[in-house]
Enzyme design. Structure first.
Site, mmCIF file in Angstrom:
data_model
loop_
_atom_site.group_PDB
_atom_site.id
_atom_site.type_symbol
_atom_site.label_atom_id
_atom_site.label_comp_id
_atom_site.label_asym_id
_atom_site.label_seq_id
_atom_site.Cartn_x
_atom_site.Cartn_y
_atom_site.Cartn_z
ATOM 1 N N SER A 116 7.543 8.866 -66.747
ATOM 2 C CA SER A 116 6.806 9.179 -65.535
ATOM 3 C C SER A 116 7.445 10.372 -64.819
ATOM 4 C CB SER A 116 6.751 7.927 -64.651
ATOM 5 O OG SER A 116 5.816 8.061 -63.622
ATOM 6 N N TRP A 117 7.785 10.231 -63.535
ATOM 7 C CA TRP A 117 8.483 11.318 -62.837
ATOM 8 C C TRP A 117 9.738 11.730 -63.599
ATOM 9 C CZ3 TRP A 117 9.716 15.188 -59.780
ATOM 10 C CH2 TRP A 117 11.051 15.370 -59.393
ATOM 11 N N ASP A 272 -3.299 4.951 -69.566
ATOM 12 C CA ASP A 272 -2.428 5.255 -68.427
ATOM 13 C C ASP A 272 -3.280 5.881 -67.333
ATOM 14 O OD1 ASP A 272 -0.549 6.185 -66.588
ATOM 15 O OD2 ASP A 272 0.890 6.770 -68.146
ATOM 16 N N HIS A 300 0.650 2.457 -67.984
ATOM 17 C CA HIS A 300 1.773 3.281 -67.530
ATOM 18 C C HIS A 300 3.130 2.607 -67.661
ATOM 19 C CE1 HIS A 300 3.480 6.691 -65.443
ATOM 20 N NE2 HIS A 300 4.069 5.892 -64.566
#
Length: 337
Positions: A116-117, A272, A300
């Site tokens: 993710s980030w 996602d 996700h």
């Protein structure tokens, strides 16, 4: 140093995770821990957010018999101190922190894994320090583009109109076209109850997007410790997102040419909703030598069974082969019905 320079099994696992602190300046210090085999493949994991944190559960994503795993909480996150601090907290600071941690641990090169980030941060780190990276394993790619933020806060309403309406109806009509700005203003305002209400609204929307259904908000009253953690998380996250993740004039896809010789594996759930599959595809197209695997039926979360298995298999493959050149074939064989 080449992957094959690492000793062959048998490897001696650490009896328990070993934790410590790293002073990185500006009044910040990072919590980090190491676990797995001292002589194994060096691996670092970058958590999501911004504003997230690592937990013991992340250790289960790796085969600790053949890797030396480093987990840490980014500036202002989790157990790092001071939690929630926004001063001297940008993506450039985080990239420098990762490199400082590598040097502190005496690791010549490591495999950078992230989700993710954290996947975006991993790209920024590897572009700045390609010689420090054995390779990258990226899950649920987040690039921090304006289109990514518009999708999450606005356009994803088409997937969960009821959950989005539960978020949007809390904002005045004039603010509903830019919910991130409205959330940010309330989170950083001088009214504690307003700030908490916006953190709870964001949290419910994020949970809904992750679970693919309209998630019930947290029961109130929220315990003080949980409320403080939510405020710290979303204040930090909104600070990054409203500032374009501090990428400045160098968006991530413009940096990836520096990674042409860094082996890269990309894993992305076909379902996602938080980080669109298009981001993984855009990265793959910008990195011709990367390998991309779609996870059908996965969203996700890294803890969905198929995604967790795929992450573990990707790292184990690299530990055995030192590249991802044959990863697609290995992945297909292991996941055949």
């Amino acid at each position: 140093m080449d992957i094959h320079d690492f000793p062959a099994p048998p490897l001696q696992p650490l009896p328990a995770p070993v934790s410590d602190w790293l002073e990185v300046g500006d009044g910040h210090r990072l919590y980090f821990e190491q676990c797995g085999s001292v002589a194994g493949l060096p691996v670092v994991y970058l958590h999501g957010g911004p504003g997230g944190a690592c937990s013991p559960r992340y250790r289960d994503l790796f085969d600790l018999t053949d890797c030396r795993l480093t987990l840490f909480d980014q500036r202002g996150c989790g157990r790092s101190e001071p939690r929630g601090a926004l001063h001297a907290n940008t993506s450039a600071h985080l990239v420098a922190d990762i490199e400082q941690l590598r040097q502190r641990l005496g690791i010549a090169r490591w495999l950078v894994t992230a989700g993710s980030w954290g996947a975006g941060l991993a790209l920024a780190y590897a572009a700045a320090h390609p010689s420090a990276c054995l390779g990258l394993v990226l899950r649920g790619v987040f690039l921090g583009r304006t289109s990514d933020l518009d999708w999450f806060f606005q356009q994803a309403s088409q997937l969960l109109p009821d959950a989005w309406e539960a978020l949007a109806h809390q904002a005045p009509p004039a603010a509903r076209g830019d919910l991130l700005a409205w959330l940010h203003a309330g989170l950083h305002g001088d009214q504690p109850q307003v700030a908490l209400a916006r953190a709870l609204a964001w949290d419910a929307w994020e949970s809904s997007m992750s679970q693919h259904c309209s998630a019930a908000p947290r029961p109130e009253p929220v315990p003080a410790e949980d409320a403080a953690a939510l405020l710290d998380k979303y204040r930090l996250q909104s600070q990054y997102l409203t500032n374009g993740c501090f990428w400045g004039d160098a968006p991530l896809l413009a940096r990836v040419p520096a990674l042409a010789r860094v082996p890269t594996a990309i894993l992305h759930g076909r379902e996602d909703w938080i980080c669109r599959p298009e981001a993984a595809w855009a990265l793959h197209m910008s990195l011709p030598n990367s390998r991309l695997q779609w996870l059908h039926g996965c969203g996700h979360s890294p803890f969905e069974a198929a995604m967790a298995q795929a992450l573990r298999q990707a790292v184990s493959h690299f530990a055995r082969h030192g590249s991802f050149a044959s990863w697609a074939e290995d992945f297909s064989n292991r996941n055949a019905p």
